[in-house]
Write a protein that holds these residues in place. Structure first.
Motif, PDB file in Angstrom:
ATOM      1  N   ILE A 156       0.317  -1.474  -0.191  1.00  0.00           N
ATOM      2  CA  ILE A 156       0.011   0.039  -0.317  1.00  0.00           C
ATOM      3  C   ILE A 156       0.377   1.343  -0.066  1.00  0.00           C
ATOM      4  O   ILE A 156       1.437   0.914   0.661  1.00  0.00           O
ATOM      5  N   GLY A 157       0.497   2.250  -0.814  1.00  0.00           N
ATOM      6  CA  GLY A 157       1.350   3.569  -0.863  1.00  0.00           C
ATOM      7  C   GLY A 157       3.239   3.688  -1.190  1.00  0.00           C
ATOM      8  O   GLY A 157       3.041   5.043  -1.299  1.00  0.00           O
ATOM      9  N   ALA A 158       3.575   2.843  -1.845  1.00  0.00           N
ATOM     10  CA  ALA A 158       4.798   2.709  -1.880  1.00  0.00           C
ATOM     11  C   ALA A 158       5.067   3.442  -3.437  1.00  0.00           C
ATOM     12  O   ALA A 158       4.063   3.138  -4.126  1.00  0.00           O
ATOM     13  N   ARG A 159       5.640   4.150  -3.310  1.00  0.00           N
ATOM     14  CA  ARG A 159       6.108   4.824  -5.225  1.00  0.00           C
ATOM     15  C   ARG A 159       7.409   5.644  -4.968  1.00  0.00           C
ATOM     16  O   ARG A 159       7.960   5.687  -3.906  1.00  0.00           O
ATOM     17  N   LYS A 160       7.771   5.507  -6.236  1.00  0.00           N
ATOM     18  CA  LYS A 160       9.378   6.569  -6.026  1.00  0.00           C
ATOM     19  C   LYS A 160       9.738   8.135  -5.538  1.00  0.00           C
ATOM     20  O   LYS A 160       8.906   9.278  -5.278  1.00  0.00           O
ATOM     21  N   ALA A 161      10.649   7.697  -4.987  1.00  0.00           N
ATOM     22  CA  ALA A 161      11.209   9.145  -3.816  1.00  0.00           C
ATOM     23  C   ALA A 161      11.857  10.091  -4.509  1.00  0.00           C
ATOM     24  O   ALA A 161      12.957  10.169  -6.136  1.00  0.00           O
ATOM     25  N   LYS A 162      11.770  11.432  -4.431  1.00  0.00           N
ATOM     26  CA  LYS A 162      12.903  12.529  -5.429  1.00  0.00           C
ATOM     27  C   LYS A 162      14.197  12.007  -5.352  1.00  0.00           C
ATOM     28  O   LYS A 162      14.161  13.053  -3.338  1.00  0.00           O
ATOM     29  N   LEU A 163      14.791  11.404  -5.114  1.00  0.00           N
ATOM     30  CA  LEU A 163      16.351  11.125  -4.959  1.00  0.00           C
ATOM     31  C   LEU A 163      17.551  11.804  -5.086  1.00  0.00           C
ATOM     32  O   LEU A 163      17.160  12.052  -6.285  1.00  0.00           O
ATOM     33  N   ASP A 164      18.452  12.325  -4.588  1.00  0.00           N
ATOM     34  CA  ASP A 164      19.670  12.685  -5.576  1.00  0.00           C
ATOM     35  C   ASP A 164      20.308  11.470  -5.914  1.00  0.00           C
ATOM     36  O   ASP A 164      19.922  10.242  -6.208  1.00  0.00           O
ATOM     37  N   PRO A 165      20.603  11.401  -7.266  1.00  0.00           N
ATOM     38  CA  PRO A 165      21.750  10.842  -7.939  1.00  0.00           C
ATOM     39  C   PRO A 165      22.935   9.854  -7.023  1.00  0.00           C
ATOM     40  O   PRO A 165      22.593   8.283  -7.514  1.00  0.00           O
ATOM     41  N   LEU A 166      23.347   9.699  -6.353  1.00  0.00           N
ATOM     42  CA  LEU A 166      24.157   9.011  -5.566  1.00  0.00           C
ATOM     43  C   LEU A 166      23.242   8.197  -4.638  1.00  0.00           C
ATOM     44  O   LEU A 166      23.498   6.809  -4.865  1.00  0.00           O
ATOM     45  N   VAL A 167      22.378   8.914  -4.478  1.00  0.00           N
ATOM     46  CA  VAL A 167      21.960   8.215  -2.972  1.00  0.00           C
ATOM     47  C   VAL A 167      20.576   7.223  -4.634  1.00  0.00           C
ATOM     48  O   VAL A 167      20.275   5.666  -3.586  1.00  0.00           O
ATOM     49  N   ALA A 168      20.344   8.049  -5.136  1.00  0.00           N
ATOM     50  CA  ALA A 168      18.930   6.613  -5.789  1.00  0.00           C
ATOM     51  C   ALA A 168      19.607   5.360  -6.368  1.00  0.00           C
ATOM     52  O   ALA A 168      19.427   4.737  -6.812  1.00  0.00           O
ATOM     53  N   ARG A 169      21.058   6.005  -7.340  1.00  0.00           N
ATOM     54  CA  ARG A 169      22.170   4.469  -7.718  1.00  0.00           C
ATOM     55  C   ARG A 169      21.967   3.299  -6.178  1.00  0.00           C
ATOM     56  O   ARG A 169      22.203   2.217  -6.416  1.00  0.00           O
ATOM     57  N   ILE A 170      22.437   3.762  -5.213  1.00  0.00           N
ATOM     58  CA  ILE A 170      23.117   3.500  -3.731  1.00  0.00           C
ATOM     59  C   ILE A 170      21.309   1.812  -3.299  1.00  0.00           C
ATOM     60  O   ILE A 170      21.949   1.126  -3.358  1.00  0.00           O
ATOM     61  N   ILE A 171      20.103   2.882  -3.227  1.00  0.00           N
ATOM     62  CA  ILE A 171      19.249   2.581  -3.183  1.00  0.00           C
ATOM     63  C   ILE A 171      18.586   1.490  -4.173  1.00  0.00           C
ATOM     64  O   ILE A 171      18.426  -0.040  -3.819  1.00  0.00           O
ATOM     65  N   LYS A 172      18.869   2.055  -5.690  1.00  0.00           N
ATOM     66  CA  LYS A 172      18.207   0.517  -6.039  1.00  0.00           C
ATOM     67  C   LYS A 172      19.001  -0.307  -5.859  1.00  0.00           C
ATOM     68  O   LYS A 172      18.255  -1.439  -6.531  1.00  0.00           O
ATOM     69  N   GLU A 173      20.557   0.208  -5.937  1.00  0.00           N
ATOM     70  CA  GLU A 173      21.167  -1.845  -5.847  1.00  0.00           C
ATOM     71  C   GLU A 173      20.749  -2.560  -4.818  1.00  0.00           C
ATOM     72  O   GLU A 173      20.878  -3.715  -4.392  1.00  0.00           O
TER      73      GLU A 173
END
Length: 331
Positions: free
Chosen positions: A104-121
């Motif tokens: 329920i309620g999960a969605r894409k976050a507004k992340l800076d490029p570095l953190v986005a890559r880390i969280i994707k991994e």
């Protein structure tokens, strides 16, 4: 160790610290504030319950213990994947969910490029964890998860002790997403630490040790990223990143109700490694050994209710697997 005993030990250390820092009153009061914000909640919950919560190891077989961990692995996988790429396990390996409902309620976050890559991994790593467990010992249907703004807002309101305005939204920027990430993986980490000594088969211990290695690494990265931002004020709230981590750790101690097994990213010296550092990038006991939690403690935390019998929080219908269900049967 019972929370009262821990408090006596910590107060004694604090008094010794005060004697050696007689001319540095600021340091003393910083330590005192930490003591109140992180330790008092555990005392409150202990005093308010009808008896001492059960903190003993549970009786269960290897399969049930490891399948219990799937609850946390699903939670992490869905939060990280959705936060980084806007879709979850069903978009990567739908068979792993075994027919369980989407979060329920999960969605894409507004992340800076570095953190986005880390969280994707991290998200892809959690898919691997799910596959490893399910392939080796069998799986459970993905439980209903609540990753909505409303649920996170309640968690953070409970942590700080008042209603945040506007409600805490983990998806709105990097700092808030990292703080929300701080809420989740550590719970799985201490669960694995508590599980390994109780496993009977060498193959089970090998699997969980391998899972623990990566979970610990994820938590360390998240804590390091937050430590870099420790003194930043989290807008629009008048609280720093470090203050939020202390409040969240205090809440988890309160809900689990089995003593102090959680600390924020900044601590007074008497709680730092060898009493020589204020940094606390890795949360650990006085000998710098990892804390451990039992499944009931974990359920009390992730349900947000302080009771392993009362579902809610991230698991509105309760966790999956035999261990979680055994407690639901007692409602």
């Amino acid at each position: 160790m019972h929370v009262r005993t821990q408090l006596i030990i910590i107060i004694a250390a604090l008094l010794r610290y005060r004697q050696t820092m007689a001319r540095r009153t600021t340091a003393f009061f910083t330590a005192l504030i930490f003591l109140v914000s992180v330790l008092k909640p555990s005392l409150v919950v202990t005093a308010s319950t009808a008896g001492i919560p059960d903190c003993r190891p549970i009786v269960a077989g290897d399969t049930d213990r490891i399948q219990f961990a799937l609850n946390l692995e699903f939670l992490e996988a869905e939060f990280f994947l959705n936060g980084a790429i806007g879709s979850g396990v069903d978009s990567i390996a739908p068979s792993l969910a075994q027919g369980g409902p989407p979060p329920i309620g999960a969605r894409k976050a507004k992340l800076d490029p570095l953190v986005a890559r880390i969280i994707k991994e991290f998200g892809y790593q959690e898919v691997g964890h799910l596959r490893a467990i399910i392939t080796r010992i069998g799986g459970i249907p993905r439980p209903q998860l609540d990753l909505s703004v409303q649920n996170f807002a309640k968690v953070f309101d409970d942590a700080v002790g008042f209603k945040l305005i506007p409600p805490f939204d983990p998806y709105v920027d990097t700092n808030r997403y990292l703080l929300a990430s701080y809420v989740i993986p550590y719970v799985g980490l201490v669960g694995y630490v508590g599980t390994i000594p109780n496993l009977g088969r060498a193959t089970s211990r090998s699997l969980v040790a391998s899972l623990l290695g990566v979970e610990a690494g994820q938590d360390a990265v998240i804590r390091t990223l937050l430590y870099e931002r420790a003194n930043q004020t989290v807008r629009p709230y008048n609280l720093t990143v470090a203050e939020f981590t202390n409040r969240i750790s205090g809440l988890r101690n309160k809900l689990a109700a089995c003593g102090i097994k959680d600390e924020g990213i900044l601590v007074p010296l008497f709680l730092g490694a060898e009493n020589r550092t204020n940094s606390n990038i890795l949360s650990a006991d006085p000998n710098s050994l990892s804390y451990a939690r039992t499944p009931p403690e974990i359920l009390r935390v992730v349900y947000g209710s302080g009771s392993e019998h009362k579902p809610g929080g991230f698991f509105p219908n309760g966790g999956g697997g035999d261990i979680a269900k055994r407690y639901l049967c007692k409602v």
